[in-house]
Design an enzyme around this catalytic site. Structure first.
Site, PDB file in Angstrom:
ATOM      1  N   SER A 104      47.842  41.837  40.598  1.00  0.00           N
ATOM      2  CA  SER A 104      46.796  40.871  40.285  1.00  0.00           C
ATOM      3  C   SER A 104      45.541  41.093  41.131  1.00  0.00           C
ATOM      4  O   SER A 104      44.905  42.120  41.054  1.00  0.00           O
ATOM      5  CB  SER A 104      47.358  39.458  40.461  1.00  0.00           C
ATOM      6  OG  SER A 104      46.475  38.497  39.964  1.00  0.00           O
ATOM      7  N   ASP A 241      40.003  39.308  37.558  1.00  0.00           N
ATOM      8  CA  ASP A 241      40.677  39.954  38.670  1.00  0.00           C
ATOM      9  C   ASP A 241      41.340  41.226  38.151  1.00  0.00           C
ATOM     10  O   ASP A 241      41.122  41.629  37.004  1.00  0.00           O
ATOM     11  CB  ASP A 241      41.685  39.014  39.338  1.00  0.00           C
ATOM     12  CG  ASP A 241      42.784  38.580  38.387  1.00  0.00           C
ATOM     13  OD1 ASP A 241      42.584  38.636  37.166  1.00  0.00           O
ATOM     14  OD2 ASP A 241      43.864  38.174  38.866  1.00  0.00           O
ATOM     15  N   ASP A 243      44.244  42.214  37.094  1.00  0.00           N
ATOM     16  CA  ASP A 243      45.050  42.254  35.867  1.00  0.00           C
ATOM     17  C   ASP A 243      44.507  41.330  34.794  1.00  0.00           C
ATOM     18  O   ASP A 243      45.130  41.141  33.757  1.00  0.00           O
ATOM     19  CB  ASP A 243      46.521  41.937  36.159  1.00  0.00           C
ATOM     20  CG  ASP A 243      46.763  40.480  36.519  1.00  0.00           C
ATOM     21  OD1 ASP A 243      45.827  39.813  37.011  1.00  0.00           O
ATOM     22  OD2 ASP A 243      47.898  40.002  36.341  1.00  0.00           O
ATOM     23  N   ASP A 245      44.108  38.105  34.411  1.00  0.00           N
ATOM     24  CA  ASP A 245      44.651  36.805  34.019  1.00  0.00           C
ATOM     25  C   ASP A 245      43.824  35.674  34.626  1.00  0.00           C
ATOM     26  O   ASP A 245      44.137  34.503  34.434  1.00  0.00           O
ATOM     27  CB  ASP A 245      46.135  36.668  34.364  1.00  0.00           C
ATOM     28  CG  ASP A 245      46.432  36.716  35.851  1.00  0.00           C
ATOM     29  OD1 ASP A 245      45.500  36.987  36.651  1.00  0.00           O
ATOM     30  OD2 ASP A 245      47.597  36.495  36.236  1.00  0.00           O
TER      31      ASP A 245
END
Length: 447
Positions: A104, A241, A243, A245
């Protein structure tokens, strides 16, 4: 040892904490647990595997694929895609299991693994515990035609972008947008989706090299986005960010818009469109008191959960609610996604600007953020945070000092070895003073 799974899968320093053998073992254990509970009954099992672009994802992906295929699971490799895209495609492609490799917003040396069920939701704690309990077991693997087969996916990015565009209610024509993809998983997806939705798009943080993910860019480092928005005279900046999400934003004047403000804007927009189920938003205990007061004034109920988008999602599903999220920028729109989706959130925030005909600076006035100070205290025993009498006494004293004008939250991180100290108060100076004092107590009491 504590629980291996945290609030967002298993995460750690790649090749030290999160090794190829561990990831392969986790994949084998996941396949066996799901198989034994009947998830694969009557058909040949299929898993999809995606990752963000960090360098360690390459060898960890190979370990996941080896573990799954050796367990008799066919594997479809999606390549580099956002976490919410992997969740969506798990369901869309009728797979039995989805796997995402990402840490992340963490720096490039870290990585993580999380699993999705066939509906695209993260596995519940109970299933994760069963997977963890099976690590290292001796078992009888399949042979011959029983082993899984591996193939590459084609058109995954297009499929996901088409899904995103199908949810946007208006054209974004006329908006100039800077998007910062954190040199991460949305580097192809986000600019493409924004352009096809009608926006004029300027990109930064879209040149991943495996090592620069989240490095001075993205939703955890908004300075570059603020500068780019001002330089290009953009209407708005959107940041994901690593990833994708999460979504945070920057106004045309360069002011930061956090997840609470985005949720407040979208909640009102959804209610006006008759799409806010039960006039309720699900948020965590970290949401600013100003957000809760604004929702109360607007007649919108706020349901609170523990920190972690998985707990927000659980409360949403249990209560039949469709909208929720976190101050950090995880925003869940259950009508369109099964997890937080930063690209989707950005598209809908821009759509709210178009529908209301107002700049983001004005839309943020729906709530007033109370001064909030967050201090991360590292190198302490986070497991003692809830049991230390010294810390409990310090918190009680701080709460008495703040009264009804503020609050204190001490929280061990679910993904990193640290304790987070959050203080809200009527003034910035008071919040800073109380937070620093409590951080000092955490350091001494939990060392």
């Amino acid at each position: 040892m504590g629980r291996l799974f945290g609030t967002d899968g298993v995460r750690g320093l790649a090749n030290r904490d999160l090794t190829a053998p561990l990831v392969m073992d986790l994949s084998v254990a996941a396949a066996r647990v799901l198989g034994e509970q009947g998830a694969f009954k009557g058909h040949r099992p299929l898993a999809v595997v995606g990752r963000d672009p960090r360098a360690s994802g390459e060898f960890l992906e190979a370990a996941v694929v080896a573990g799954l295929a050796s367990s008799g699971v066919d594997v479809l490799r999606l390549g580099v895609l956002p976490t919410p895209a992997v969740a969506h495609l798990t369901h869309q492609l009728d797979a039995d299991l989805g796997v995402m490799l990402s840490a992340s917003h963490n720096p490039a040396p870290d990585n993580g693994i999380k699993f999705f069920d066939r509906s695209g939701h993260k596995l519940p704690d109970e299933l994760e515990d069963r997977i963890e309990a099976r690590l290292g077991e001796v078992w009888d693997p399949p042979i011959g035609a029983g082993v899984g087969r591996v193939r590459e996916a084609h058109g995954a990015v297009e499929q996901y972008v088409a899904h995103l565009l199908s949810t946007v209610p208006v054209s974004l024509d006329g908006l100039r947008v800077v998007v910062d993809c954190a040199n991460g998983a949305s580097s192809d997806v986000a600019p493409e989706a924004l352009r096809r939705a009608g926006a004029e798009v300027i990109t930064i943080g879209t040149a991943p090299d495996g090592l620069n993910i989240n490095a001075g860019c993205g939703s955890t480092h908004l300075e570059a986005l603020q500068q780019a928005v001002r330089e290009h005279g953009a209407d708005v900046g959107i940041a994901n960010d690593g990833d994708a999400d999460r979504c945070l934003a920057v106004t045309g004047s360069g002011e930061i818009v956090d997840g609470d403000q985005i949720m407040a804007i979208l909640a009102l927009d959804l209610r006006e469109a008759g799409a806010l189920a039960a006039d309720t938003v699900v948020a965590t205990v970290m949401s600013n008191l100003g957000f809760k007061l604004a929702m109360r004034e607007a007649g919108i109920t706020v349901v609170e959960t523990a920190v972690g988008d998985r707990y927000v999602l659980e409360a949403m599903k249990e209560g039949g609610f469709g909208f929720g999220g976190e101050q950090s920028g995880h925003v869940i729109m259950l009508d369109h996604a099964t997890t937080g989706d930063g690209v989707l959130t950005g598209l809908h925030l821009l759509a709210a600007m178009v529908r209301r005909g107002r700049p983001l600076d004005e839309l943020t006035k729906v709530m007033t953020r109370l001064p909030q100070v967050l201090i991360n205290v590292r190198d302490v025993d986070k497991n003692q945070a809830k049991t230390s009498p010294e810390l409990a006494a310090a918190v009680a004293a701080a709460e008495a000092e703040l009264g009804e004008t503020g609050r204190v939250l001490i929280r061990p991180s679910g993904t990193e070895p640290m304790v987070r100290v959050m203080v809200e108060a009527a003034s910035e100076s008071q919040a800073q003073s109380v937070a620093e004092h409590l951080a000092g107590v955490v350091k001494t009491a939990l060392s």
